[in-house]
Design a protein around this motif. Structure first.
Motif, PDB file in Angstrom:
ATOM      1  N   TRP A 115       0.854  -1.177   0.000  1.00 46.92           N
ATOM      2  CA  TRP A 115       0.000   0.000   0.000  1.00 46.92           C
ATOM      3  C   TRP A 115       0.893   1.232   0.000  1.00 46.92           C
ATOM      4  N   ASN A 116       0.363   2.313  -0.472  1.00 41.45           N
ATOM      5  CA  ASN A 116       1.059   3.579  -0.278  1.00 41.45           C
ATOM      6  C   ASN A 116       0.052   4.701  -0.137  1.00 41.45           C
ATOM      7  N   ILE A 117       0.429   5.702   0.635  1.00 43.17           N
ATOM      8  CA  ILE A 117      -0.436   6.843   0.928  1.00 43.17           C
ATOM      9  C   ILE A 117       0.293   8.107   0.492  1.00 43.17           C
ATOM     10  N   ASN A 118      -0.435   8.978  -0.200  1.00 43.49           N
ATOM     11  CA  ASN A 118       0.162  10.188  -0.746  1.00 43.49           C
ATOM     12  C   ASN A 118      -0.685  11.410  -0.431  1.00 43.49           C
ATOM     13  N   GLU A 119      -0.011  12.533  -0.326  1.00 43.36           N
ATOM     14  CA  GLU A 119      -0.674  13.827  -0.226  1.00 43.36           C
ATOM     15  C   GLU A 119      -0.459  14.556  -1.554  1.00 43.36           C
ATOM     16  N   HIS A 120      -1.565  14.984  -2.181  1.00 47.49           N
ATOM     17  CA  HIS A 120      -1.485  15.595  -3.505  1.00 47.49           C
ATOM     18  C   HIS A 120      -1.951  17.045  -3.476  1.00 47.49           C
ATOM     19  N   ILE A 121      -1.234  17.887  -4.198  1.00 46.72           N
ATOM     20  CA  ILE A 121      -1.694  19.239  -4.508  1.00 46.72           C
ATOM     21  C   ILE A 121      -2.377  19.160  -5.867  1.00 46.72           C
ATOM     22  N   MET A 122      -3.615  19.614  -5.944  1.00 42.65           N
ATOM     23  CA  MET A 122      -4.425  19.465  -7.149  1.00 42.65           C
ATOM     24  C   MET A 122      -4.707  20.829  -7.778  1.00 42.65           C
ATOM     25  N   GLY A 146       3.573  13.567  -2.836  1.00 40.38           N
ATOM     26  CA  GLY A 146       4.493  12.568  -2.337  1.00 40.38           C
ATOM     27  C   GLY A 146       3.934  11.881  -1.123  1.00 40.38           C
ATOM     28  N   GLY A 147       4.600  10.805  -0.694  1.00 40.94           N
ATOM     29  CA  GLY A 147       4.117  10.071   0.463  1.00 40.94           C
ATOM     30  C   GLY A 147       5.039   8.927   0.817  1.00 40.94           C
ATOM     31  N   VAL A 148       4.443   7.860   1.331  1.00 40.82           N
ATOM     32  CA  VAL A 148       5.217   6.697   1.775  1.00 40.82           C
ATOM     33  C   VAL A 148       4.473   5.437   1.375  1.00 40.82           C
ATOM     34  N   GLY A 149       5.224   4.390   1.064  1.00 40.91           N
ATOM     35  CA  GLY A 149       4.630   3.106   0.726  1.00 40.91           C
ATOM     36  C   GLY A 149       5.203   2.002   1.592  1.00 40.91           C
ATOM     37  N   ARG A 150       4.463   0.892   1.670  1.00 45.20           N
ATOM     38  CA  ARG A 150       4.931  -0.262   2.442  1.00 45.20           C
ATOM     39  C   ARG A 150       4.616  -1.533   1.673  1.00 45.20           C
ATOM     40  N   CYS A 151       5.610  -2.383   1.529  1.00 41.45           N
ATOM     41  CA  CYS A 151       5.421  -3.724   0.990  1.00 41.45           C
ATOM     42  C   CYS A 151       5.170  -4.655   2.165  1.00 41.45           C
ATOM     43  N   MET A 152       3.954  -5.168   2.262  1.00 39.44           N
ATOM     44  CA  MET A 152       3.617  -6.042   3.396  1.00 39.44           C
ATOM     45  C   MET A 152       4.235  -7.418   3.240  1.00 39.44           C
ATOM     46  N   THR A 153       4.475  -7.828   1.994  1.00 40.55           N
ATOM     47  CA  THR A 153       5.097  -9.144   1.770  1.00 40.55           C
ATOM     48  C   THR A 153       6.530  -9.174   2.287  1.00 40.55           C
ATOM     49  N   LYS A 154       7.293  -8.083   2.051  1.00 38.53           N
ATOM     50  CA  LYS A 154       8.698  -8.017   2.464  1.00 38.53           C
ATOM     51  C   LYS A 154       8.923  -7.140   3.691  1.00 38.53           C
ATOM     52  N   LEU A 156       8.873  -3.819   3.946  1.00 40.81           N
ATOM     53  CA  LEU A 156       9.776  -2.730   3.590  1.00 40.81           C
ATOM     54  C   LEU A 156       8.982  -1.440   3.388  1.00 40.81           C
ATOM     55  N   TYR A 157       9.643  -0.331   3.686  1.00 34.09           N
ATOM     56  CA  TYR A 157       9.037   0.984   3.507  1.00 34.09           C
ATOM     57  C   TYR A 157       9.889   1.802   2.533  1.00 34.09           C
ATOM     58  N   ALA A 158       9.254   2.753   1.829  1.00 38.68           N
ATOM     59  CA  ALA A 158       9.987   3.659   0.955  1.00 38.68           C
ATOM     60  C   ALA A 158       9.175   4.927   0.747  1.00 38.68           C
ATOM     61  N   MET A 159       9.878   6.056   0.677  1.00 38.25           N
ATOM     62  CA  MET A 159       9.230   7.313   0.307  1.00 38.25           C
ATOM     63  C   MET A 159       8.985   7.324  -1.191  1.00 38.25           C
ATOM     64  N   ASP A 160       7.974   8.082  -1.616  1.00 32.93           N
ATOM     65  CA  ASP A 160       7.704   8.148  -3.054  1.00 32.93           C
ATOM     66  C   ASP A 160       7.258   9.535  -3.471  1.00 32.93           C
ATOM     67  N   LEU A 161       7.466   9.842  -4.748  1.00 33.58           N
ATOM     68  CA  LEU A 161       6.922  11.033  -5.399  1.00 33.58           C
ATOM     69  C   LEU A 161       5.854  10.584  -6.377  1.00 33.58           C
ATOM     70  N   SER A 162       4.845  11.431  -6.580  1.00 29.06           N
ATOM     71  CA  SER A 162       3.761  11.027  -7.477  1.00 29.06           C
ATOM     72  C   SER A 162       3.279  12.227  -8.280  1.00 29.06           C
ATOM     73  N   ALA A 163       2.720  11.926  -9.445  1.00 26.46           N
ATOM     74  CA  ALA A 163       2.139  12.953 -10.315  1.00 26.46           C
ATOM     75  C   ALA A 163       1.115  12.277 -11.214  1.00 26.46           C
ATOM     76  N   GLY A 164       0.208  13.071 -11.763  1.00 25.18           N
ATOM     77  CA  GLY A 164      -0.790  12.489 -12.655  1.00 25.18           C
ATOM     78  C   GLY A 164      -1.823  13.499 -13.099  1.00 25.18           C
ATOM     79  N   ILE A 165      -2.837  13.001 -13.755  1.00 24.40           N
ATOM     80  CA  ILE A 165      -3.945  13.816 -14.275  1.00 24.40           C
ATOM     81  C   ILE A 165      -5.261  13.164 -13.881  1.00 24.40           C
TER      82      ILE A 165
END
Length: 383
Positions: A115-122, A146-154, A156-165
């Motif tokens: 899963w990952n959770i992000n905060e977006h400016i729209m 941007g936000g943070v994600g977690r792999c529940m299988t492994k 592991l956590y990681a920060m992420d950047l996101s963009a889209g339309i």
């Protein structure tokens, strides 16, 4: 990847066409709403395409539709528009994915849960460029965050950047259909494979492309009110003030004219027979029942009629009127009745028995001109 770029290009061309067709008369400034207005929630089904850092150098197909890298998912989000063009959104998505690796150019299909959770400016570009329109069918909304994600299988956590339309299509005032295309770039390994430390580029990070289809629900007030035109309001108010001053000036001039006529009337000698032969009149101010111009002078004539009635045992007829140029018939009827009652009480105070007085109200009339002369009561010997 090529198909995704084609879709984005088509959306841009369509948006440019919409910009030319928009009615410029719908553009206007809007007032800021309260904090509790313009909230929304989104529920979407999605299709993910996973690009792992570990596939670098394996020459695997990059199509997001390949089975070894794509998988379904879901997302939910809550957000708020602070202006028609600027908003914030908190978005959570998961819970399936792929860890894409390859051996000798062949992909290894490895399911994983994350899963990952992000905060977006729209940015609602439609409202920003074309002006706010509550009935707009399609809104074009790029976002970054941007936000943070977690792999529940492994684990592991990681920060992420996101963009889209985000594309929103109006179904009703409260419900919108949305189509979203986006990208998440994780800054460190999240799917559990060994990182590749060579050339820094696309393949050195885990990346996730996705497409979503779902619904947006507006919570509470979802529209924006037009800012009042202060200059126009001030101009209108000043015009109304000027008009009222003109009416007041006219009314004062008319009052002066009536007072002069009444003074002339009061100074003219009258025989008792003249007073008795014709009704005497008491004038009233507009919408008043207790006073009028030269009210006390008019009562002098009323007293002569009262004295004649007392001396000769006569009955009196008191008739009240209002002018038909103002107010409505119901109010004018009440006004004429009350004026007749006022003069009746004056007569009783002069010694006339109430049994010898008949009082009637004729409502709003225009018997004499000008119209304001009809604001009166007449007193005469009953026939």
């Amino acid at each position: 990847m090529k198909k995704l770029l084609i879709v984005l290009a088509f959306a841009s061309v369509s948006f440019a066409g919409m910009a030319q067709d928009e009615d410029p008369t719908l553009q206007h400034s809007v007032a800021t709403n309260s904090f509790w207005s313009n909230w929304f929630i989104q529920v979407n089904a999605r299709w993910d395409a996973w690009y792992s850092a570990e596939e670098h150098g394996q020459d695997l197909p990059i199509s997001p539709l390949k089975d070894f890298r794509s998988h379904p998912g879901v997302s939910v989000a809550i957000g708020k528009w602070f202006t028609p063009g600027l908003g914030l959104r908190t978005k959570l998505n998961g819970v399936w994915g792929k860890a894409v690796r390859g051996i000798n150019g062949k992909p290894i299909d490895n399911d994983t849960k994350f899963w990952n959770i992000n905060e977006h400016i729209m940015f609602n570009v439609s409202n920003m460029l074309l002006g706010y329109n509550s009935n707009r069918v399609w809104s074009f909304i790029p976002f970054v965050g941007g936000g943070v994600g977690r792999c529940m299988t492994k684990n592991l956590y990681a920060m992420d950047l996101s963009a889209g339309i985000l594309n929103e299509f109006r179904l009703s005032r409260k419900v919108f259909l949305n189509l979203e295309l986006g990208w998440n770039r994780f800054e460190s390994d999240i799917d559990g494979g060994p990182e590749y430390f060579g050339n820094r580029g696309w393949d050195t990070h885990d990346n996730n492309l996705y497409a979503e289809l779902g619904l947006t629900f507006n919570l509470g007030k979802g529209t924006w009110d037009k800012v009042p035109d202060v200059a126009a309001i001030k101009a209108l108010s000043q015009a109304q003030i000027d008009d009222l001053n003109a009416q007041l000036s006219d009314a004062n001039g008319e009052i002066d004219r009536l007072n002069n006529l009444l003074r002339q009337k009061a100074n003219e000698p009258k025989a008792v027979s003249e007073v008795i032969a014709h009704p005497v009149t008491v004038f009233f101010y507009c919408d008043k029942t207790k006073s009028g111009p030269a009210y006390q002078r008019d009562l002098v004539d009323v007293r002569e009629v009262a004295n004649f009635a007392l001396k000769h045992g006569k009955n009196l007829l008191v008739t009240g009127y209002a002018d038909s140029c103002t107010s409505n018939p119901e109010h004018n009827q009440w006004l004429s009745d009350e004026r007749a009652k006022t003069i009746t009480e004056e007569l009783v105070g002069m010694g006339v028995s109430r049994d010898r007085i008949t009082a009637v109200g004729k409502g709003g009339v225009q018997i004499i001109s000008p119209c304001e002369f009809n604001r009166r009561v007449t007193v005469e010997i009953a026939k």
